[in-house]
Scaffold this active site. Structure first.
Site, mmCIF file in Angstrom:
data_model
loop_
_atom_site.group_PDB
_atom_site.id
_atom_site.type_symbol
_atom_site.label_atom_id
_atom_site.label_comp_id
_atom_site.label_asym_id
_atom_site.label_seq_id
_atom_site.Cartn_x
_atom_site.Cartn_y
_atom_site.Cartn_z
ATOM 1 N N LYS A 106 0.620 -0.885 -0.236
ATOM 2 C CA LYS A 106 0.024 -0.250 0.310
ATOM 3 C C LYS A 106 1.006 1.407 0.268
ATOM 4 O O LYS A 106 1.962 1.852 0.705
ATOM 5 C CB LYS A 106 -0.337 -0.011 1.198
ATOM 6 C CG LYS A 106 -1.916 -1.169 1.332
ATOM 7 C CD LYS A 106 -3.066 -1.428 0.041
ATOM 8 C CE LYS A 106 -4.035 -1.867 0.189
ATOM 9 N NZ LYS A 106 -5.101 -1.746 -0.905
ATOM 10 N N ASP A 145 -0.141 -0.267 -4.239
ATOM 11 C CA ASP A 145 -1.383 0.437 -4.557
ATOM 12 C C ASP A 145 -1.836 2.000 -4.292
ATOM 13 O O ASP A 145 -1.992 1.496 -2.757
ATOM 14 C CB ASP A 145 -2.169 -0.850 -3.957
ATOM 15 C CG ASP A 145 -3.897 -0.732 -3.830
ATOM 16 O OD1 ASP A 145 -4.550 0.709 -3.933
ATOM 17 O OD2 ASP A 145 -4.679 -1.717 -3.453
ATOM 18 N N GLU A 202 -1.811 -0.088 -8.723
ATOM 19 C CA GLU A 202 -3.364 0.075 -8.266
ATOM 20 C C GLU A 202 -4.430 1.589 -8.345
ATOM 21 O O GLU A 202 -3.495 1.815 -7.244
ATOM 22 C CB GLU A 202 -3.249 -1.320 -7.769
ATOM 23 C CG GLU A 202 -4.913 -1.690 -7.228
ATOM 24 C CD GLU A 202 -5.334 -2.745 -6.497
ATOM 25 O OE1 GLU A 202 -3.861 -3.680 -6.370
ATOM 26 O OE2 GLU A 202 -5.824 -3.107 -5.573
ATOM 27 N N GLU A 262 -11.882 -2.504 -8.114
ATOM 28 C CA GLU A 262 -12.608 -2.925 -6.757
ATOM 29 C C GLU A 262 -13.788 -1.842 -7.420
ATOM 30 O O GLU A 262 -14.950 -2.570 -5.803
ATOM 31 C CB GLU A 262 -11.409 -3.214 -5.439
ATOM 32 C CG GLU A 262 -11.039 -1.593 -5.419
ATOM 33 C CD GLU A 262 -9.896 -1.840 -3.709
ATOM 34 O OE1 GLU A 262 -8.569 -2.765 -4.585
ATOM 35 O OE2 GLU A 262 -10.318 -1.970 -2.513
ATOM 36 N N ASP A 294 -14.139 -7.470 -9.129
ATOM 37 C CA ASP A 294 -14.601 -7.862 -8.016
ATOM 38 C C ASP A 294 -16.435 -8.720 -7.565
ATOM 39 O O ASP A 294 -16.787 -8.490 -8.365
ATOM 40 C CB ASP A 294 -14.728 -6.749 -6.864
ATOM 41 C CG ASP A 294 -14.894 -6.585 -5.935
ATOM 42 O OD1 ASP A 294 -14.333 -6.267 -4.550
ATOM 43 O OD2 ASP A 294 -16.131 -7.078 -4.821
ATOM 44 N N HIS A 324 -9.602 -8.853 -7.473
ATOM 45 C CA HIS A 324 -9.497 -7.827 -5.971
ATOM 46 C C HIS A 324 -9.993 -9.480 -5.085
ATOM 47 O O HIS A 324 -10.785 -9.650 -5.704
ATOM 48 C CB HIS A 324 -10.339 -6.903 -5.990
ATOM 49 C CG HIS A 324 -10.884 -6.097 -5.173
ATOM 50 N ND1 HIS A 324 -11.744 -5.714 -4.317
ATOM 51 C CD2 HIS A 324 -9.733 -5.698 -3.259
ATOM 52 C CE1 HIS A 324 -10.926 -5.300 -2.911
ATOM 53 N NE2 HIS A 324 -10.547 -5.556 -2.644
#
Lengths: 437, 437
Positions: free
Chosen positions: B219, B247, B273, B302, B325, B352
């Site tokens: 992240k 992400d 992402e 997502e 998703d 996801h």
């Protein structure tokens, strides 16, 4: 006085419009015009009224979402909110847990609109001005401080927005005077809902012409031959110099939209509204490109769910008329961003209205747009539908097919207590009677 | 047996994951992984279980929406639904009054996902097969009959979809055997949530390497210097031959995304992402174009809210990895449309997962994708997060960093009754204790 918000109430108000097919179109055949209606109570006794528009079933979901947002509002003072309105907007739209439900779209954003509309109403009342006048008198710097520029800076920065507003100060006073005298041009959708008979259509058209209307919108999209017949009938009624728009309410796929509308080109519509999915930016761009040689523009926006989508519609030349909605976007804050982006791209704004309360609200925004942003009336007009105004304490005033600027303080959102009580779902008298049938 | 649905129950199940910062990222700093959990009861005694994933607050809004949809489901038989599944999908998504709340987005679409996931679970149970196997054994004609092609025919017609599926029949049996033996490749997000300390990060990374993981997601997006330090640390831990993804969870505007990610190019991420708003197709296209020379792709999905959005992301070359998703889109029906469009554009699908139940569900879809659509594993992998699996009756089985195909009948959505009771909000024991604190 700080006007601390001490309570937020929300009510489910529904009007059984489906009984007479008012509001019927190719995708919404039986709407019951409804609202999630918000009242903010403050410690000073001043109240703020707001709403978001819905079509009946599911309004209770929006109420649930408003209640989920209430904790972010109650306890704050108006002063505190408006001194950092961008921050407050983001507080509502970017809660770390709730943003998953959107972000900034669907039910949670409709609820945000209802709450923020009430805050703006409260602010305008606190200043003793109708909302449009509060905005018109506001310093450009304060205007931009209400806007969340997140995700739109590739098209419009805060500096550019400020620049647009500062430049438009010139001639502001004259335009305000002009609006107070003449009002803002409107068009009517009341004559040609899809569920109406030809006779009803003719009668309504004839009445409207007598009242000075020169711009008419017709619902299409259910049956091509029927559309041709109805559009010819209306064009015949209104004559060649009046303006005709057609509205498909998302009925088609891209190729079908192009072929269907091409068949209707003979009645010379100014625009085709919502030809396909409201999410389909590239689809609208393809339709715009195909219809341009026929002189038909594309209009959309009533279900365009946020400023990021409007940004792209503009970037992709996917629309020729921007239809802002006062209850779909995050209230005045987000609509300001859209008005400024539309100005930058020089695309006219023709607001969506009708439903319940949409005319009352959006007239404030388009007055501000003319006086402080666009300074232009070419190809611009605000939708008008003659429904349900009698339930508001400050209903719209239409004179000679123009919206006359509201004079009462606030955002014109307040409904008559009696109307709310009678139409509250499912406990109001109207619905108890309906349920009995 | 027709399996008539006689009741629909929905429960608000929340896990207090925010206490230890599991799931924390640049935009969702304190998620409590939650679900609107649906149980369908039938007259045969067979049940269907479904869910949609949420982040805590606001789950009650999704419950309210599920209840609003219940009337369209109760009284129908499984037989009736699946014999016209496209029609049933449209019944849920295009109700003339409720579609105003979306359409096909936000709360109402999350609720649709929960309901339809339960219907698919019921169907798979009725056939005595895990969902992926139900799909794999299905005739291509029946597959396409589950898909609503409205608004996507400019990119994928029913005939084209059928053609793709028929062609992919070749080699199907071998691919199914391969999956049963090897499983589907996965990557892990469990090592590097934004709220984790460096020490925690190192320990988790080291453990993951020992368990055979070679693909890691980190992240980023809160602080650039911090991101550089953390990404270098991870790249150092995993070595140059492992795969690293980053992400940002929608943290940036377009220009910022490009400059920030360019600074992280040194750690050679496969993809960035969610660099910006999930609605910004053209923004993602600009970012994709700018990052392509650095060898970094763009991944998103997502929060891509329906097939119309995915269609445009593909049309605009705005993503290089499609992240479906299982709980955001309209269940299997709509995901089938996206898998087929992704195939047409030859863009790899990397689902996801994580949250609660997302791994359990989406593994079925990606197995189907490999066996019956893409027949390709290059640049493909399914997200894995090691959380909350213990609450499911048929939890995922990971072997050597691969998802092993589920064997139990259904869509792996069923939660342990005990877990649901304890975590139900706000009445379950877990929350009574939390509230007390």
């Amino acid at each position: 006085m700080s006007h601390k918000i001490v309570n937020l109430r929300v009510r489910d108000v529904r009007f059984p419009t489906s009984l007479e097919q008012h509001g019927s179109d190719a995708m919404h055949t039986d709407p019951d015009y409804s609202a999630a209606y918000v009242v903010l109570d403050t410690d000073s006794g001043l109240k703020g009224f707001g709403l978001t528009f819905t079509l009946g079933k599911g309004t209770e979901i929006v109420l649930c979402a408003v209640k989920a947002l209430a904790g972010l509002v109650i306890g704050k003072s108006l002063q505190e909110i408006v001194s950092n309105f961008r921050g407050f907007y983001r507080l509502l739209t970017s809660d770390g847990q709730m943003r998953w439900l959107g972000p900034e779209k669907g039910v949670i954003h409709l609820a945000t609109a209802a709450v923020l509309n009430a805050v703006w109403d409260l602010w305008a009342r606190a200043e003793g001005k109708p909302l449009w006048k509060l905005l018109v008198d506001m310093d450009p710097k304060q205007i931009v401080s209400c806007i969340d520029f997140r995700y739109i800076t590739d098209v419009l920065t805060e500096e550019e927005a400020l620049d647009i507003l500062v430049k438009a100060q010139e001639g502001k006073k004259q335009r305000e005077d002009q609006m107070l005298k003449e009002g803002y041009p409107a068009y009517t959708t009341s004559c040609a809902w899809l569920g109406y008979s030809d006779q009803q259509l003719k009668q309504l058209c004839s009445d409207a012409l007598k009242s000075g209307w020169t711009r008419f919108k017709v619902k299409v999209g259910a049956d091509l031959e029927d559309d041709i017949r109805r559009c010819r009938l209306i064009r015949q009624m209104i004559g060649p110099s009046s303006t005709l728009m057609i509205d498909a309410n998302q009925r088609w796929d891209v190729a079908e939209a192009i072929s269907w509308v091409s068949r209707l080109a003979e009645v010379k519509p100014l625009w085709i509204e919502e030809p396909t999915s409201p999410d389909d930016i590239l689809g609208h761009a393809a339709i715009s490109k195909a219809l341009a040689p026929l002189g038909i523009g594309v209009a959309t926006g009533e279900q365009c769910h946020n400023r990021v989508m409007f940004k792209q519609f503009l970037q992709a030349s996917a629309l020729q008329f921007v239809q802002i909605d006062s209850c779909r976007l995050g209230s005045v804050n987000e609509n300001l961003a859209v008005l400024l982006m539309a100005y930058k791209f020089q695309v006219p704004v023709c607001p969506h209205a009708g439903g319940v309360g949409l005319c009352e609200l959006v007239q404030h925004l388009i007055l501000f747009d003319y006086i402080c942003v666009s300074a232009d009336l070419r190809n611009r007009m605000c939708e008008y539908v003659d429904h349900l105004h009698e339930h508001f304490t400050s209903p719209v005033v239409i004179q000679d097919a123009h919206y006359m600027p509201p004079k009462d303080p606030g955002y014109s959102c307040e409904m008559l207590e009696e109307s709310v009580n009678r139409h509250e779902y499912p406990e109001g008298d109207i619905w108890k009677q309906e349920i009995k049938k």
